[in-house]
Design a protein around this motif. Structure first.
Motif, PDB file in Angstrom:
ATOM      1  N   LYS A   1       2.462  13.536  10.516  1.00  0.00           N
ATOM      2  CA  LYS A   1       2.480  14.550  11.519  1.00  0.00           C
ATOM      3  C   LYS A   1       3.667  15.429  10.800  1.00  0.00           C
ATOM      4  O   LYS A   1       4.428  14.991  10.138  1.00  0.00           O
ATOM      5  CB  LYS A   1       2.821  14.019  12.807  1.00  0.00           C
ATOM      6  CG  LYS A   1       3.240  15.282  13.799  1.00  0.00           C
ATOM      7  CD  LYS A   1       3.794  14.749  15.100  1.00  0.00           C
ATOM      8  CE  LYS A   1       5.247  14.528  15.085  1.00  0.00           C
ATOM      9  NZ  LYS A   1       6.212  15.633  15.085  1.00  0.00           N
ATOM     10  N   ALA A   2       3.466  16.483  10.881  1.00  0.00           N
ATOM     11  CA  ALA A   2       4.464  17.605  10.366  1.00  0.00           C
ATOM     12  C   ALA A   2       4.632  18.773  11.663  1.00  0.00           C
ATOM     13  O   ALA A   2       3.710  19.264  12.118  1.00  0.00           O
ATOM     14  CB  ALA A   2       3.794  18.381   8.987  1.00  0.00           C
ATOM     15  N   ASP A   3       6.080  18.990  11.538  1.00  0.00           N
ATOM     16  CA  ASP A   3       6.211  20.073  12.344  1.00  0.00           C
ATOM     17  C   ASP A   3       6.585  21.421  11.459  1.00  0.00           C
ATOM     18  O   ASP A   3       7.347  21.379  10.313  1.00  0.00           O
ATOM     19  CB  ASP A   3       7.807  19.865  12.890  1.00  0.00           C
ATOM     20  CG  ASP A   3       7.656  18.563  13.821  1.00  0.00           C
ATOM     21  OD1 ASP A   3       8.727  17.738  13.883  1.00  0.00           O
ATOM     22  OD2 ASP A   3       6.871  18.333  14.582  1.00  0.00           O
ATOM     23  N   THR A   4       5.694  22.270  11.796  1.00  0.00           N
ATOM     24  CA  THR A   4       5.430  23.429  10.697  1.00  0.00           C
ATOM     25  C   THR A   4       5.739  24.747  11.412  1.00  0.00           C
ATOM     26  O   THR A   4       5.804  25.039  12.677  1.00  0.00           O
ATOM     27  CB  THR A   4       4.084  23.419  10.133  1.00  0.00           C
ATOM     28  OG1 THR A   4       3.234  23.745  10.965  1.00  0.00           O
ATOM     29  CG2 THR A   4       3.618  22.054   9.532  1.00  0.00           C
ATOM     30  N   ILE A   5       6.123  25.604  10.596  1.00  0.00           N
ATOM     31  CA  ILE A   5       6.235  27.150  10.763  1.00  0.00           C
ATOM     32  C   ILE A   5       4.807  27.559  10.079  1.00  0.00           C
ATOM     33  O   ILE A   5       5.075  27.720   8.751  1.00  0.00           O
ATOM     34  CB  ILE A   5       7.326  27.851  10.472  1.00  0.00           C
ATOM     35  CG1 ILE A   5       8.579  27.243  11.057  1.00  0.00           C
ATOM     36  CG2 ILE A   5       7.418  29.127  11.089  1.00  0.00           C
ATOM     37  CD1 ILE A   5       8.748  27.187  12.710  1.00  0.00           C
ATOM     38  N   LEU A   6       3.973  28.231  10.532  1.00  0.00           N
ATOM     39  CA  LEU A   6       2.900  28.766   9.965  1.00  0.00           C
ATOM     40  C   LEU A   6       2.688  30.202   9.958  1.00  0.00           C
ATOM     41  O   LEU A   6       3.365  31.068  10.747  1.00  0.00           O
ATOM     42  CB  LEU A   6       1.583  28.296  10.828  1.00  0.00           C
ATOM     43  CG  LEU A   6       1.215  26.833  10.870  1.00  0.00           C
ATOM     44  CD1 LEU A   6       0.241  26.512  11.821  1.00  0.00           C
ATOM     45  CD2 LEU A   6       1.386  26.106   9.663  1.00  0.00           C
ATOM     46  N   GLY A   7       2.136  30.709   8.733  1.00  0.00           N
ATOM     47  CA  GLY A   7       1.654  32.243   8.732  1.00  0.00           C
ATOM     48  C   GLY A   7       2.754  32.692   7.743  1.00  0.00           C
ATOM     49  O   GLY A   7       3.166  31.837   6.608  1.00  0.00           O
TER      50      GLY A   7
ATOM     51  N   LEU B   1       0.999  -1.321   0.169  1.00  0.00           N
ATOM     52  CA  LEU B   1      -0.096   0.052   0.039  1.00  0.00           C
ATOM     53  C   LEU B   1       0.982   1.053   0.035  1.00  0.00           C
ATOM     54  O   LEU B   1       1.906   1.189   0.454  1.00  0.00           O
ATOM     55  CB  LEU B   1      -0.892   0.098   1.315  1.00  0.00           C
ATOM     56  CG  LEU B   1      -2.146  -0.912   1.380  1.00  0.00           C
ATOM     57  CD1 LEU B   1      -2.920  -0.704   2.605  1.00  0.00           C
ATOM     58  CD2 LEU B   1      -3.065  -0.572   0.143  1.00  0.00           C
ATOM     59  N   ARG B   2       0.224   2.313  -0.487  1.00  0.00           N
ATOM     60  CA  ARG B   2       1.006   3.600  -0.640  1.00  0.00           C
ATOM     61  C   ARG B   2       0.082   4.838   0.248  1.00  0.00           C
ATOM     62  O   ARG B   2      -0.953   4.857  -0.360  1.00  0.00           O
ATOM     63  CB  ARG B   2       1.495   3.990  -1.902  1.00  0.00           C
ATOM     64  CG  ARG B   2       2.201   5.517  -1.850  1.00  0.00           C
ATOM     65  CD  ARG B   2       2.622   5.379  -3.315  1.00  0.00           C
ATOM     66  NE  ARG B   2       3.451   6.851  -3.544  1.00  0.00           N
ATOM     67  CZ  ARG B   2       4.522   7.160  -3.345  1.00  0.00           C
ATOM     68  NH1 ARG B   2       5.407   5.982  -2.827  1.00  0.00           N
ATOM     69  NH2 ARG B   2       5.313   8.289  -3.452  1.00  0.00           N
ATOM     70  N   LEU B   3       0.631   5.157   1.189  1.00  0.00           N
ATOM     71  CA  LEU B   3      -0.167   6.354   1.717  1.00  0.00           C
ATOM     72  C   LEU B   3       0.468   7.550   1.465  1.00  0.00           C
ATOM     73  O   LEU B   3       1.836   7.785   1.278  1.00  0.00           O
ATOM     74  CB  LEU B   3      -0.093   6.119   3.418  1.00  0.00           C
ATOM     75  CG  LEU B   3      -0.322   4.824   4.214  1.00  0.00           C
ATOM     76  CD1 LEU B   3      -0.053   4.888   5.579  1.00  0.00           C
ATOM     77  CD2 LEU B   3      -1.683   4.250   3.626  1.00  0.00           C
ATOM     78  N   SER B   4      -0.613   8.527   1.393  1.00  0.00           N
ATOM     79  CA  SER B   4       0.161   9.747   0.960  1.00  0.00           C
ATOM     80  C   SER B   4      -0.607  10.800   2.077  1.00  0.00           C
ATOM     81  O   SER B   4      -1.737  10.657   2.610  1.00  0.00           O
ATOM     82  CB  SER B   4      -0.541  10.308  -0.532  1.00  0.00           C
ATOM     83  OG  SER B   4      -0.014   9.501  -1.289  1.00  0.00           O
ATOM     84  N   CYS B   5       0.222  12.256   2.169  1.00  0.00           N
ATOM     85  CA  CYS B   5      -0.452  13.116   3.175  1.00  0.00           C
ATOM     86  C   CYS B   5       0.020  14.607   2.342  1.00  0.00           C
ATOM     87  O   CYS B   5       1.300  14.772   2.340  1.00  0.00           O
ATOM     88  CB  CYS B   5       0.315  12.904   4.496  1.00  0.00           C
ATOM     89  SG  CYS B   5       0.017  14.017   5.616  1.00  0.00           S
ATOM     90  N   VAL B   6      -0.850  15.385   2.259  1.00  0.00           N
ATOM     91  CA  VAL B   6      -0.777  16.635   1.697  1.00  0.00           C
ATOM     92  C   VAL B   6      -1.075  17.728   2.789  1.00  0.00           C
ATOM     93  O   VAL B   6      -2.182  17.666   3.399  1.00  0.00           O
ATOM     94  CB  VAL B   6      -1.443  16.774   0.504  1.00  0.00           C
ATOM     95  CG1 VAL B   6      -3.028  16.653   0.663  1.00  0.00           C
ATOM     96  CG2 VAL B   6      -1.046  18.034  -0.265  1.00  0.00           C
ATOM     97  N   ALA B   7      -0.205  18.686   3.028  1.00  0.00           N
ATOM     98  CA  ALA B   7      -0.412  19.783   3.842  1.00  0.00           C
ATOM     99  C   ALA B   7      -1.051  20.885   2.930  1.00  0.00           C
ATOM    100  O   ALA B   7      -0.589  21.267   1.835  1.00  0.00           O
ATOM    101  CB  ALA B   7       0.823  20.177   4.386  1.00  0.00           C
ATOM    102  N   SER B   8      -1.846  21.666   3.501  1.00  0.00           N
ATOM    103  CA  SER B   8      -2.659  22.640   3.072  1.00  0.00           C
ATOM    104  C   SER B   8      -2.741  23.952   3.863  1.00  0.00           C
ATOM    105  O   SER B   8      -2.967  23.768   5.176  1.00  0.00           O
ATOM    106  CB  SER B   8      -3.991  22.388   2.270  1.00  0.00           C
ATOM    107  OG  SER B   8      -4.854  22.145   3.236  1.00  0.00           O
ATOM    108  N   GLY B   9      -2.904  25.387   3.376  1.00  0.00           N
ATOM    109  CA  GLY B   9      -2.989  26.388   4.254  1.00  0.00           C
ATOM    110  C   GLY B   9      -1.761  27.334   4.283  1.00  0.00           C
ATOM    111  O   GLY B   9      -0.762  27.247   3.343  1.00  0.00           O
ATOM    112  N   THR B  10      -1.889  28.384   4.903  1.00  0.00           N
ATOM    113  CA  THR B  10      -0.771  29.269   4.933  1.00  0.00           C
ATOM    114  C   THR B  10       0.300  28.638   5.706  1.00  0.00           C
ATOM    115  O   THR B  10       0.482  29.022   7.100  1.00  0.00           O
ATOM    116  CB  THR B  10      -1.155  30.538   5.556  1.00  0.00           C
ATOM    117  OG1 THR B  10      -2.324  31.146   4.781  1.00  0.00           O
ATOM    118  CG2 THR B  10      -0.086  31.690   5.449  1.00  0.00           C
TER     119      THR B  10
END
Length: 123
Positions: free
Chosen positions: A96-102, A18-27
């Motif tokens: 899970k993603a470690d992000t910097i938002l804005g 199986l192949r899992l995918s994850c996409v991040a969206s937003g600012t």
């Protein structure tokens, strides 16, 4: 709205893939580490695989040689290719993603989690 959305889970026989995918969206200003976790019924959530922004990867011993994590920084995606699946891989898988938002200079760190996708491996 900033979010992670996973896809690709399902039911597969032992030995399958199986192949899992994850996409991040937003600012999102920046995404640092991206990880895949899983949680089997009645067990604690565990780290399966992780990848840094520069592409350095790490894996749980239980999946080494069977799973491959990859990411596309431009598309803000992370994938988990799972081969030679075993019944003990059955779990809900989370991105899970470690992000910097804005938008600079109004930015801040935030840890994002996806909603989870079920992977079931039958024997």
């Amino acid at each position: 709205q900033v979010q992670l959305v996973e896809s690709g889970g399902g039911l597969v026989q032992a030995g399958g893939s199986l192949r899992l995918s994850c996409v991040a969206s937003g600012t999102i200003f920046r995404i640092d580490n991206m990880d895949w976790y899983r949680q089997a019924s009645g067990k604690q959530r565990e780290l399966v695989a992780g990848i840094t922004a520069s592409g350095i990867t790490d894996y749980a011993d239980s999946v080494k040689g069977r799973f491959t994590i990859s990411r596309d920084n431009a598309k803000k995606t992370v994938a988990l290719q799972m081969n030679s699946l075993k019944p003990e891989d059955t779990a809900v898988y989370y991105c899970k993603a470690d992000t910097i938002l804005g938008t600079f200079p109004r930015i801040g760190a935030q840890e994002l989690w996806g909603q989870g996708t079920q992977v079931t491996v039958s024997s």
